[in-house]
Design a protein around this motif. Structure first.
Motif, PDB file in Angstrom:
ATOM      1  N   ASP A   4       0.809  -1.217   0.000  1.00 56.15           N
ATOM      2  CA  ASP A   4       0.000   0.000   0.000  1.00 56.15           C
ATOM      3  C   ASP A   4       0.844   1.269   0.000  1.00 56.15           C
ATOM      4  OD1 ASP A   4      -2.414  -1.417   0.006  1.00 56.15           O
ATOM      5  OD2 ASP A   4      -2.386  -1.599   2.184  1.00 56.15           O
ATOM      6  N   THR A   5       2.118   1.144   0.298  1.00 56.21           N
ATOM      7  CA  THR A   5       3.003   2.308   0.278  1.00 56.21           C
ATOM      8  C   THR A   5       3.962   2.187  -0.908  1.00 56.21           C
ATOM      9  OG1 THR A   5       4.613   1.250   1.726  1.00 56.21           O
ATOM     10  CG2 THR A   5       2.890   2.568   2.789  1.00 56.21           C
ATOM     11  N   ILE A   6       4.642   3.274  -1.231  1.00 58.88           N
ATOM     12  CA  ILE A   6       5.562   3.290  -2.377  1.00 58.88           C
ATOM     13  C   ILE A   6       6.823   2.491  -2.034  1.00 58.88           C
ATOM     14  CG2 ILE A   6       6.953   4.753  -3.870  1.00 58.88           C
ATOM     15  CD1 ILE A   6       4.363   5.868  -4.389  1.00 58.88           C
ATOM     16  N   LEU A   7       7.074   1.459  -2.813  1.00 61.29           N
ATOM     17  CA  LEU A   7       8.283   0.645  -2.652  1.00 61.29           C
ATOM     18  C   LEU A   7       9.369   1.037  -3.639  1.00 61.29           C
ATOM     19  CD1 LEU A   7       7.090  -3.050  -2.169  1.00 61.29           C
ATOM     20  CD2 LEU A   7       8.059  -1.522  -0.475  1.00 61.29           C
ATOM     21  N   LEU A   8       8.975   1.319  -4.879  1.00 56.93           N
ATOM     22  CA  LEU A   8       9.948   1.661  -5.918  1.00 56.93           C
ATOM     23  C   LEU A   8       9.905   3.158  -6.180  1.00 56.93           C
ATOM     24  CD1 LEU A   8       9.526  -1.186  -8.576  1.00 56.93           C
ATOM     25  CD2 LEU A   8      10.991  -1.117  -6.576  1.00 56.93           C
ATOM     26  N   LYS A   9      10.961   3.849  -5.750  1.00 59.11           N
ATOM     27  CA  LYS A   9      11.007   5.299  -5.955  1.00 59.11           C
ATOM     28  C   LYS A   9      12.313   5.738  -6.610  1.00 59.11           C
ATOM     29  CE  LYS A   9      12.248   5.948  -1.125  1.00 59.11           C
ATOM     30  NZ  LYS A   9      11.680   4.956  -0.284  1.00 59.11           N
ATOM     31  N   ASP A  10      13.316   4.854  -6.600  1.00 61.91           N
ATOM     32  CA  ASP A  10      14.593   5.150  -7.237  1.00 61.91           C
ATOM     33  C   ASP A  10      15.323   3.835  -7.494  1.00 61.91           C
ATOM     34  OD1 ASP A  10      15.609   4.360  -4.724  1.00 61.91           O
ATOM     35  OD2 ASP A  10      15.834   6.435  -4.051  1.00 61.91           O
ATOM     36  N   GLU A  11      16.510   3.930  -8.061  1.00 66.12           N
ATOM     37  CA  GLU A  11      17.244   2.711  -8.417  1.00 66.12           C
ATOM     38  C   GLU A  11      17.605   1.882  -7.185  1.00 66.12           C
ATOM     39  OE1 GLU A  11      20.299   3.164 -11.566  1.00 66.12           O
ATOM     40  OE2 GLU A  11      19.511   5.213 -11.689  1.00 66.12           O
ATOM     41  N   GLN A  12      17.984   2.544  -6.091  1.00 64.88           N
ATOM     42  CA  GLN A  12      18.365   1.809  -4.887  1.00 64.88           C
ATOM     43  C   GLN A  12      17.176   1.056  -4.297  1.00 64.88           C
ATOM     44  OE1 GLN A  12      21.550   1.289  -3.636  1.00 64.88           O
ATOM     45  NE2 GLN A  12      20.380  -0.277  -2.547  1.00 64.88           N
ATOM     46  N   SER A  13      16.016   1.688  -4.284  1.00 62.46           N
ATOM     47  CA  SER A  13      14.837   0.992  -3.746  1.00 62.46           C
ATOM     48  C   SER A  13      14.465  -0.193  -4.638  1.00 62.46           C
ATOM     49  CB  SER A  13      13.653   1.948  -3.577  1.00 62.46           C
ATOM     50  OG  SER A  13      13.234   2.478  -4.818  1.00 62.46           O
ATOM     51  N   ALA A  14      14.724  -0.075  -5.944  1.00 67.28           N
ATOM     52  CA  ALA A  14      14.479  -1.200  -6.853  1.00 67.28           C
ATOM     53  C   ALA A  14      15.428  -2.351  -6.535  1.00 67.28           C
ATOM     54  CB  ALA A  14      14.635  -0.763  -8.302  1.00 67.28           C
ATOM     55  N   LEU A  15      16.704  -2.043  -6.320  1.00 69.10           N
ATOM     56  CA  LEU A  15      17.665  -3.084  -5.951  1.00 69.10           C
ATOM     57  C   LEU A  15      17.282  -3.744  -4.631  1.00 69.10           C
ATOM     58  CD1 LEU A  15      21.058  -1.416  -6.946  1.00 69.10           C
ATOM     59  CD2 LEU A  15      20.001  -3.433  -7.985  1.00 69.10           C
ATOM     60  N   ASP A  16      16.879  -2.930  -3.654  1.00 71.36           N
ATOM     61  CA  ASP A  16      16.454  -3.476  -2.361  1.00 71.36           C
ATOM     62  C   ASP A  16      15.264  -4.415  -2.542  1.00 71.36           C
ATOM     63  OD1 ASP A  16      18.431  -1.934  -1.194  1.00 71.36           O
ATOM     64  OD2 ASP A  16      17.042  -0.391  -0.469  1.00 71.36           O
ATOM     65  N   PHE A  17      14.304  -4.001  -3.355  1.00 73.98           N
ATOM     66  CA  PHE A  17      13.119  -4.823  -3.620  1.00 73.98           C
ATOM     67  C   PHE A  17      13.515  -6.136  -4.299  1.00 73.98           C
ATOM     68  CE2 PHE A  17       9.819  -6.074  -6.721  1.00 73.98           C
ATOM     69  CZ  PHE A  17       8.784  -6.379  -5.846  1.00 73.98           C
ATOM     70  N   ILE A  18      14.358  -6.051  -5.307  1.00 79.46           N
ATOM     71  CA  ILE A  18      14.791  -7.245  -6.039  1.00 79.46           C
ATOM     72  C   ILE A  18      15.497  -8.216  -5.094  1.00 79.46           C
ATOM     73  CG2 ILE A  18      16.446  -8.090  -7.759  1.00 79.46           C
ATOM     74  CD1 ILE A  18      15.826  -5.472  -9.354  1.00 79.46           C
ATOM     75  N   MET A  19      16.471  -7.719  -4.357  1.00 81.45           N
ATOM     76  CA  MET A  19      17.274  -8.592  -3.498  1.00 81.45           C
ATOM     77  C   MET A  19      16.443  -9.189  -2.369  1.00 81.45           C
ATOM     78  SD  MET A  19      20.016  -8.784  -4.971  1.00 81.45           S
ATOM     79  CE  MET A  19      20.345  -7.971  -6.492  1.00 81.45           C
ATOM     80  N   THR A  20      15.669  -8.373  -1.697  1.00 81.99           N
ATOM     81  CA  THR A  20      14.871  -8.852  -0.575  1.00 81.99           C
ATOM     82  C   THR A  20      13.829  -9.859  -1.030  1.00 81.99           C
ATOM     83  OG1 THR A  20      15.172  -6.764   0.593  1.00 81.99           O
ATOM     84  CG2 THR A  20      13.329  -8.147   1.302  1.00 81.99           C
TER      85      THR A  20
END
Length: 122
Positions: A19-35
């Motif tokens: 419900d909240t923003i997870l992808l806001k920049d490249e680092q958050s995308a990497l965090d999402f992918i890895m986690t």
């Protein structure tokens, strides 16, 4: 982060809803992918459109290209689920069309279509 796992055609798919923003920049995308890929042991991920910054859908920011390149670099098949008809940009519509013709990134209206695309992606 709400994660469900489904397996179709021998492919494990992680269905993520937030419900909240997870992808806001490249680092958050990497965090999402890895986690997410670590926690689910899956390289096929979905995410609801509402969990992605609106800047992503403005191609002038280059955020979409930069973020989606991370998914491709890490061999993650990725589907974004939502209603994209709210965007009037021809460039964005063309970008979505081209992504959907490929084998890595998909923009789809429903979870079921995401599962279908990801389970059949080569």
């Amino acid at each position: 982060m709400n994660i469900k796992i489904t397996e179709v055609n021998g492919q494990k798919i992680a269905l993520v809803h937030e419900d909240t923003i997870l992808l806001k920049d490249e680092q958050s995308a990497l965090d999402f992918i890895m986690t997410t890929s670590y926690e689910t042991s899956s390289n096929r991920l979905t995410l609801n459109k509402e969990a992605i910054s609106e800047d992503f859908f403005n191609l002038n920011t280059k955020l979409a290209g930069n973020i989606l390149q991370k998914f491709v670099n890490y061999h993650i098949k990725f589907a974004i689920i939502g209603d994209f008809s709210v965007y009037s940009s021809k460039a964005l519509k063309d970008f979505i069309y081209e992504c959907n013709k490929g084998n890595h990134i998909f923009f789809v209206p429903t979870e079921q279509e995401a599962i279908e695309k990801l389970s059949n992606a080569k």
